[in-house]
Design a protein around this motif. Structure first.
Motif: not given
Length: 544
Positions: A438-450, A515-531
């Motif tokens: 729950e509470d999944v959130q994405v924030d742009a930190v600056g440049g290509d960092v999220y 924290f991740v870096s992603a190129p411009p125009g890239k929408q999908k950042l990751c998959e989070i899996r919980v077992f």
């Protein structure tokens, strides 16, 4: 396409294997969106050990949901267990439109662990525990067989000067203990059958080696003769090995219920020792759940060690289901003893288990027969004693009581009890652990960092370790979180995967951050899996 009709479960007769197969097949065909029919393996004689997997397929895969396991008919004559398990299976489907339980939980139901033994019992009424080994026949040993060709295996009585039984003068259908002042004729009794390589003496043993599969579980298993019926080693029987492999390959199982047919009762651990060997808090939770079962069914509650006649000391059953379920699996496991024919005749469990003199036990059987005589609709529980010329023993009489009906309640009675056990099952299952993101959130930190944040939580009632006993067991898997960056996305944090450990119920959560870096125009950042082990598995795709 029109929906198929859900089959009616007949409480008119016990089911042969083909009838059982027809019912589970029809149920699965009627609601393929909810029910899948497979098997956990095959019996020694090649019959399928049916498995019903019941859940709402639209809300996720079975293996990703918390799971509740039900099994029945481990003992051959305890045919009521099959009906009770099937009642729950059917009712889960019927009630789905007014309940969200199948959206959250998967039920694994094995209605008949012992299809070979049950087939012998339902077709012949012969006496068998779980299995009898007749592969190597021994001299002077009687093996059960229908010798008079009536399709049943009953009792043979024969006049004998050393016979320990006489006809009951108050009810000549019954045999009672011989006393000093008893008038003959005196009888000995044997199961209907033939004696292998008989030497003509009175030294007649009965049947081959007997196996009790409820002494073949792994915890505290002991060899014979220390524990009768235990088998050669834990899970030595192929049907039991199939059960063990199924249980240990399903980390999502959080509760197990077994069906038996002794005098009616709700049974809980322990099956050896005493409550002081268990966690005090676990005993409190088990008692709370057992009380719910008692309220729904009207059955008394017993720890297994206390489930015995009052004139005996506490029993210690080695290799028993309850200790296996609690000590090896860390779960709150229960058995319903669905009742025997005496219960249907109005004889309560407490009275059945009370200390009695032989005369009182005889009077109990007379009460049973008197009750049976008064029933307008009744199963045939008695066959008249009929003379027969036995090929070895000579003159005998064959008849008496039918084991398959004495071992359980009347089927109409069983239907009422099954309604209560179903309600208990729903209540127990509704307390499942529930791992969510729950509470999944994405924030742009600056440049290509999220920055990605997500909270993993257990919003179910039980902790993921279910019991205090389960906290240290490898069988109950702790919660783990995996972080998988999308293509061309780079993880900048020092840690991607997290080992959370077990999580308490309702209010336990962990806020995780990456924290991740992603190129411009890239929408999908990751998959989070919980077992989440007993709490199920969950995954989400995270986009900008």
């Amino acid at each position: 396409m029109m929906a198929k009709e859900i089959p009616v479960l007949p409480f008119k007769r016990f089911l042969k294997f083909d009838e059982l197969t027809d019912f589970v097949s029809t149920l699965a065909a009627a609601r393929p969106d909810l029910v899948t029919l497979t098997s956990i393996g095959a019996s020694r004689e090649g019959r399928a050990i049916h498995l019903l997997t019941i859940t709402d397929a639209a809300t996720g895969k079975p293996e990703d949901k918390p799971a509740y396991l039900i099994h029945g008919n481990i003992h051959a004559l305890e045919l009521s267990g099959t009906h009770a398990a099937l009642y729950t299976a059917r009712q889960l489907v019927v009630d789905h439109d007014k309940s969200d339980l199948l959206k959250r939980v998967v039920f694994y139901i094995v209605p008949r662990i012992n299809p070979d033994g049950a087939e012998f019992a339902v077709t012949t009424s012969g006496s068998i525990r779980s299995r009898t080994d007749r592969s190597e026949r021994e001299a002077n040993t009687l093996y059960q067989e229908d010798v008079n060709g009536d399709g049943l295996i009953l009792t043979m009585r024969q006049e004998h000067p050393d016979g320990s039984l006489v006809t009951d003068p108050k009810d000549p259908r019954l045999l009672i203990r011989r006393k000093r002042d008893s008038a003959g004729p005196f009888y000995r009794t044997l199961p209907e059958g033939l004696i292998h390589d008989w030497d003509g003496t009175d030294n007649i043993r009965v049947e081959g080696r007997s196996f009790d599969w409820n002494r073949n579980w792994s915890y505290d298993w002991r060899p014979e003769p220390e524990q009768g019926g235990a088998g050669d080693f834990p899970f030595s029987e192929p049907e039991m090995r199939s059960m063990a492999e199924f249980i240990h390959s399903h980390a999502n199982i959080f509760g197990i219920l077994g069906y038996h047919t002794g005098p009616g009762a709700v049974l809980r651990p322990p099956s050896t020792g005493s409550d002081t060997d268990l966690s005090e808090e676990d005993v409190r939770v088990m008692d709370e759940l057992a009380q719910i079962g008692s309220e729904y069914t009207g059955l008394p509650i017993y720890p297994v060690v206390k489930y015995h006649s009052a004139d005996r000391r506490d029993i210690n059953l080695r290799g028993h289901f309850h200790n296996f379920g609690y000590h090896h699996l860390g779960l709150f496991v229960f058995e319903f003893e669905l009742g025997i024919l005496k219960n249907s005749a109005g004889i309560e469990t407490e009275e059945i288990l009370a200390a009695k003199k032989p005369e009182e036990e005889e009077e109990e059987m007379r009460r049973l027969m008197k009750w049976w005589d008064e029933q307008e609709e009744r199963d045939e529980i008695y066959k008249p004693w009929t003379p027969f010329e036995h090929p070895q023993l000579g003159k005998v009489e064959i008849g008496g009581l039918l084991n398959r009906h004495l071992a359980g309640r009347t089927l109409p009675d069983l239907e009422e009890i099954s309604k209560g056990t179903y309600q208990f099952t729903v209540e127990h299952a509704s307390r499942h652990p529930r791992i969510i993101l729950e509470d999944v959130q994405v924030d742009a930190v600056g440049g290509d960092v999220y920055r990605i944040r997500a909270r993993t939580a257990n919003r179910g009632h039980f902790p993921t370790n279910v019991s205090n006993q389960g906290r240290s067991l490898r069988k109950l898997r702790a919660v783990q979180v995996e972080f998988h960056p999308a293509c061309c996305v780079n993880l900048l944090s020092n840690q991607g995967h997290y080992h959370i450990g077990h999580m308490n119920g309702l209010t336990d959560s962990r806020l995780l951050e990456w924290f991740v870096s992603a190129p411009p125009g890239k929408q999908k950042l990751c998959e989070i899996r919980v077992f989440g082990g007993t709490g199920g598995n969950v995954s989400v795709y995270v986009t900008k």
